[in-house]
Write a protein that holds these residues in place. Structure first.
Motif, mmCIF file in Angstrom:
data_model
loop_
_atom_site.group_PDB
_atom_site.id
_atom_site.type_symbol
_atom_site.label_atom_id
_atom_site.label_comp_id
_atom_site.label_asym_id
_atom_site.label_seq_id
_atom_site.Cartn_x
_atom_site.Cartn_y
_atom_site.Cartn_z
ATOM 1 N N GLU A 1 0.731 -1.119 -0.016
ATOM 2 C CA GLU A 1 -0.164 0.129 -0.076
ATOM 3 C C GLU A 1 0.895 1.341 -0.185
ATOM 4 O O GLU A 1 0.618 1.893 -0.249
ATOM 5 C CB GLU A 1 -1.279 0.197 1.146
ATOM 6 N N ARG B 1 -0.138 1.547 -6.192
ATOM 7 C CA ARG B 1 -1.734 1.437 -6.443
ATOM 8 C C ARG B 1 -2.369 1.708 -7.762
ATOM 9 O O ARG B 1 -3.449 1.980 -8.116
ATOM 10 C CB ARG B 1 -2.138 2.934 -4.771
ATOM 11 N N LYS C 1 -3.448 -1.310 -9.087
ATOM 12 C CA LYS C 1 -4.531 -1.675 -8.448
ATOM 13 C C LYS C 1 -5.541 -1.060 -9.593
ATOM 14 O O LYS C 1 -6.484 -1.281 -9.678
ATOM 15 C CB LYS C 1 -4.305 -1.443 -7.459
ATOM 16 N N ASP D 1 -0.218 -8.543 -0.724
ATOM 17 C CA ASP D 1 -0.314 -7.204 0.356
ATOM 18 C C ASP D 1 1.182 -7.879 0.873
ATOM 19 O O ASP D 1 1.269 -8.379 1.781
ATOM 20 C CB ASP D 1 -0.809 -6.930 1.632
#
Length: 78
Positions: free
Chosen positions: A5, A11, A14, A28
């Protein structure tokens, strides 16, 4: 897809996959104990994201255009 993250490129990738409606598994690296080792075994690098495709190829730190082209090549998007 292997990522974290805190990673801006992760990010972004995604967001692209979500926006295209592509199904994917997200590993993750901050949560999955062996995630970083698995990503390294695939790519031979420590960079993320590592995106693995159904044809067993992968991309490391790809641009949106690279991901889009690969998904199109595989017929996963139009």
């Amino acid at each position: 897809m292997f990522g974290a993250e805190w990673c801006g490129d992760c990010r972004r990738s995604k967001k692209l996959l979500d926006g295209l409606g592509v199904d994917y598994d997200y590993v993750d690296l901050m949560v999955v104990d062996d995630g970083a080792d698995r990503a390294h075994a695939i790519s031979g690098r420590t960079n993320i994201p590592v995106i693995v495709f159904p044809d067993a190829t992968h991309l490391v730190e790809p641009s949106d255009a690279m991901v889009h082209a690969k998904l199109t090549e595989l017929g996963l998007i139009g």
